[in-house]
Design a protein around this motif. Structure first.
Motif, PDB file in Angstrom:
ATOM      1  N   PHE A   1      10.723   2.477   3.239  1.00  0.00           N
ATOM      2  CA  PHE A   1      10.327   1.681   4.746  1.00  0.00           C
ATOM      3  C   PHE A   1       9.299   1.646   5.238  1.00  0.00           C
ATOM      4  O   PHE A   1       9.194   2.084   6.318  1.00  0.00           O
ATOM      5  N   THR A   2       8.593   0.684   4.635  1.00  0.00           N
ATOM      6  CA  THR A   2       7.196   0.179   5.233  1.00  0.00           C
ATOM      7  C   THR A   2       7.289   0.166   6.743  1.00  0.00           C
ATOM      8  O   THR A   2       5.955   0.485   7.173  1.00  0.00           O
ATOM      9  N   GLY A   3       8.079  -0.441   7.238  1.00  0.00           N
ATOM     10  CA  GLY A   3       8.354  -1.185   8.052  1.00  0.00           C
ATOM     11  C   GLY A   3       8.949   0.200   9.745  1.00  0.00           C
ATOM     12  O   GLY A   3       8.135  -0.504  11.002  1.00  0.00           O
ATOM     13  N   LEU A   4       9.564   1.289   9.187  1.00  0.00           N
ATOM     14  CA  LEU A   4       9.162   2.496  10.158  1.00  0.00           C
ATOM     15  C   LEU A   4       8.212   3.329   9.947  1.00  0.00           C
ATOM     16  O   LEU A   4       7.868   4.545  10.988  1.00  0.00           O
ATOM     17  N   ARG A   5       7.141   3.270   9.843  1.00  0.00           N
ATOM     18  CA  ARG A   5       6.337   4.199   9.700  1.00  0.00           C
ATOM     19  C   ARG A   5       5.023   3.838  11.289  1.00  0.00           C
ATOM     20  O   ARG A   5       5.037   2.984  11.469  1.00  0.00           O
ATOM     21  N   ASP A   6       4.430   5.231  11.241  1.00  0.00           N
ATOM     22  CA  ASP A   6       3.485   4.420  12.727  1.00  0.00           C
ATOM     23  C   ASP A   6       2.754   3.807  13.003  1.00  0.00           C
ATOM     24  O   ASP A   6       1.902   3.434  11.606  1.00  0.00           O
ATOM     25  N   SER A   7       2.777   3.189  13.732  1.00  0.00           N
ATOM     26  CA  SER A   7       2.144   2.192  14.116  1.00  0.00           C
ATOM     27  C   SER A   7       0.426   2.699  14.425  1.00  0.00           C
ATOM     28  O   SER A   7      -0.131   1.441  13.822  1.00  0.00           O
ATOM     29  N   ARG A   8       0.234   3.380  14.504  1.00  0.00           N
ATOM     30  CA  ARG A   8      -1.319   4.139  14.801  1.00  0.00           C
ATOM     31  C   ARG A   8      -1.150   3.874  12.798  1.00  0.00           C
ATOM     32  O   ARG A   8      -2.817   4.261  12.702  1.00  0.00           O
ATOM     33  N   THR A   9      -0.849   4.489  12.343  1.00  0.00           N
ATOM     34  CA  THR A   9      -1.361   4.644  10.507  1.00  0.00           C
ATOM     35  C   THR A   9      -1.603   3.130   9.711  1.00  0.00           C
ATOM     36  O   THR A   9      -2.687   3.037   9.792  1.00  0.00           O
ATOM     37  N   LYS A  10      -0.799   1.889  10.808  1.00  0.00           N
ATOM     38  CA  LYS A  10      -1.115   0.827   9.689  1.00  0.00           C
ATOM     39  C   LYS A  10      -2.214   0.756  10.688  1.00  0.00           C
ATOM     40  O   LYS A  10      -3.238  -0.071  10.082  1.00  0.00           O
ATOM     41  N   GLY A  11      -2.434   0.166  11.961  1.00  0.00           N
ATOM     42  CA  GLY A  11      -4.113   0.323  12.847  1.00  0.00           C
ATOM     43  C   GLY A  11      -4.928   1.262  11.974  1.00  0.00           C
ATOM     44  O   GLY A  11      -6.198   0.128  11.685  1.00  0.00           O
TER      45      GLY A  11
ATOM     46  N   LEU B   1       0.880  -1.254   0.031  1.00  0.00           N
ATOM     47  CA  LEU B   1      -0.377  -0.243   0.477  1.00  0.00           C
ATOM     48  C   LEU B   1       1.027   0.567  -0.127  1.00  0.00           C
ATOM     49  O   LEU B   1       0.420   2.220  -0.667  1.00  0.00           O
ATOM     50  N   PRO B   2       1.443   1.194   0.974  1.00  0.00           N
ATOM     51  CA  PRO B   2       2.926   2.748   0.968  1.00  0.00           C
ATOM     52  C   PRO B   2       3.460   2.570  -0.233  1.00  0.00           C
ATOM     53  O   PRO B   2       3.515   4.071  -0.382  1.00  0.00           O
ATOM     54  N   PHE B   3       4.069   1.610  -0.842  1.00  0.00           N
ATOM     55  CA  PHE B   3       5.618   1.789  -2.022  1.00  0.00           C
ATOM     56  C   PHE B   3       3.870   2.475  -3.285  1.00  0.00           C
ATOM     57  O   PHE B   3       4.157   3.330  -3.684  1.00  0.00           O
ATOM     58  N   LEU B   4       2.440   1.566  -3.349  1.00  0.00           N
ATOM     59  CA  LEU B   4       2.143   1.908  -4.376  1.00  0.00           C
ATOM     60  C   LEU B   4       1.289   3.526  -4.350  1.00  0.00           C
ATOM     61  O   LEU B   4       1.165   4.190  -5.436  1.00  0.00           O
ATOM     62  N   ARG B   5       0.863   3.596  -3.145  1.00  0.00           N
ATOM     63  CA  ARG B   5      -0.021   4.730  -3.038  1.00  0.00           C
ATOM     64  C   ARG B   5       0.503   6.270  -2.805  1.00  0.00           C
ATOM     65  O   ARG B   5       0.155   7.458  -2.881  1.00  0.00           O
ATOM     66  N   ASP B   6       1.827   5.660  -2.193  1.00  0.00           N
ATOM     67  CA  ASP B   6       2.238   6.934  -1.505  1.00  0.00           C
ATOM     68  C   ASP B   6       3.994   7.037  -2.618  1.00  0.00           C
ATOM     69  O   ASP B   6       4.051   8.374  -2.938  1.00  0.00           O
ATOM     70  N   ALA B   7       4.667   6.360  -2.818  1.00  0.00           N
ATOM     71  CA  ALA B   7       6.147   6.527  -2.874  1.00  0.00           C
ATOM     72  C   ALA B   7       5.693   6.467  -4.723  1.00  0.00           C
ATOM     73  O   ALA B   7       5.940   7.355  -5.229  1.00  0.00           O
ATOM     74  N   GLY B   8       4.550   5.388  -5.600  1.00  0.00           N
ATOM     75  CA  GLY B   8       3.996   5.799  -6.650  1.00  0.00           C
ATOM     76  C   GLY B   8       3.366   6.784  -6.735  1.00  0.00           C
ATOM     77  O   GLY B   8       2.901   6.588  -8.372  1.00  0.00           O
ATOM     78  N   GLU B   9       2.326   6.810  -5.812  1.00  0.00           N
ATOM     79  CA  GLU B   9       0.901   7.673  -6.325  1.00  0.00           C
ATOM     80  C   GLU B   9       0.671   7.269  -8.177  1.00  0.00           C
ATOM     81  O   GLU B   9       0.383   8.378  -8.617  1.00  0.00           O
TER      82      GLU B   9
END
Length: 352
Positions: free
Chosen positions: A266-276, A138-146
């Protein structure tokens, strides 16, 4: 309780199953009785200590985080007095912090961490199989790749944990999806929504020219240099593997070049609340039929060494799941589970 542990870097055989005390529950914590966990690349890297730069995070000479497992699915056993989102008996799934040790009979997570109510209709094994791929793709496609509607997206390694999630998410975001995999997995990735499939044993996608707005290398097998000419004039190359080259190419192509560029997240370093919050979105996608789990196999906890070998072998299809309890789901499930993806999507009005 039984839990998976290792005390030195090495092959899968360094893993042992030991008895530990059930974790204490703090004021805002949730104690989960784990029914199923998953073995991903991060687990294998943290255990082996390779590639070398992984030790900058996991510990230079010896493991900093000796307890294994992050993804889990199970049932809430107890909650702290300050918890309001969950109650004992709730079915949940999520991703614990590195070192929390989710490959165990119990794990403690924060109420507002990467945990959510599990999707209706999935057993624990299939629920946990959705977590890692989704939270990475999700963060790769939505955020990094837009990624936007009507774009052309290629996913390399489309039948793996991250790749199978990326195919489904790119399709959900409105893109036309090309999936790169081996011939035996072609029907699987089509069932997940791929518009076109390339068998990498017969065709090299990097020989194409100006074809893709986004190339997502979910297995880190092809470099930006190899993929560059296959991108459109302002296309972006994404990779999950943090090599020295990509660490230099990401800022260089963003700052000094106006055309094709490279990026890593670096998806593993993202805020855990965002992941929730994202896990709540995942549950909704699963319940609507827009996202289906892909399970390579389900193994008991006593076969954790074999599970790590399977992950390191590089030929798994989807997620390797560890059944902690009988409630995890049927044993010996395989990637053939996903063959029903078309039926699930059609029944829920989603594109096949």
């Amino acid at each position: 309780m039984r839990a998976a542990r290792f005390d030195r870097y090495g092959p899968a055989e360094v893993i042992r199953i030991e008895e530990r005390a059930v974790p204490e529950v703090g004021d805002s914590d949730v104690l989960v009785r784990v029914d199923a966990s998953a073995v991903g690349v991060t687990d294998a890297v943290s255990r082996s200590g390779t590639p070398w730069f992984a030790r900058l995070f996991f510990g230079l000479r010896r493991p900093k985080y000796p307890l294994l497992g992050t993804e889990f699915a199970g049932t809430v056993e107890r909650v702290g007095p300050g918890v309001t989102r969950f109650a004992p008996g709730d079915r949940v799934f999520g991703a614990a912090e590195v070192g929390a040790g989710a490959t165990a009979e119990y794990v403690v997570v924060g109420e507002h961490a990467a945990v959510a109510h599990a999707p209706d209709g999935l057993d624990a094994a299939h629920a946990v199989a959705t977590v890692d791929g989704f939270l990475t793709a999700l963060p790769f496609l939505r955020d990094a790749g837009e990624v936007r509607p009507r774009q052309s997206v290629l996913v390399n390694g489309a039948s793996g944990t991250v790749g199978s999630a990326a195919v489904q998410l790119a399709k959900h975001l409105g893109a036309s999806v090309t999936a790169v995999t081996s011939g035996p997995n072609a029907e699987l990735v089509r069932s997940l929504g791929a518009d076109r499939v390339i068998d990498y044993t017969r065709q090299d996608f990097t020989t194409e020219r100006d074809a893709y707005d986004v190339i997502f290398d979910a297995v880190g097998k092809r470099s930006f240099g190899a993929c560059r000419r296959a991108l459109t004039a302002h296309g972006i190359y994404l990779t999950t593997v943090p090599t020295g080259a990509i660490m230099l190419q990401t800022p260089w192509t963003r700052l000094f070049r106006g055309g094709r560029r490279a990026a890593i997240a670096f998806t593993g370093l993202r805020d855990s609340r965002t992941k929730g919050v994202e896990l709540e979105q995942l549950a909704a996608l699963v319940e609507s039929g827009a996202f289906v789990p892909v399970v390579d196999r389900i193994l008991p906890l006593d076969e954790l060494v074999a599970a790590h070998r399977r992950v390191e072998g590089g030929h798994k299809v989807g997620s390797v799941v560890i059944a902690i309890t009988d409630a995890a789901g049927p044993a010996d499930a395989s990637a053939a589970d996903a063959a029903t993806a078309d039926d699930s999507r059609e029944a829920n009005g989603a594109p096949a």
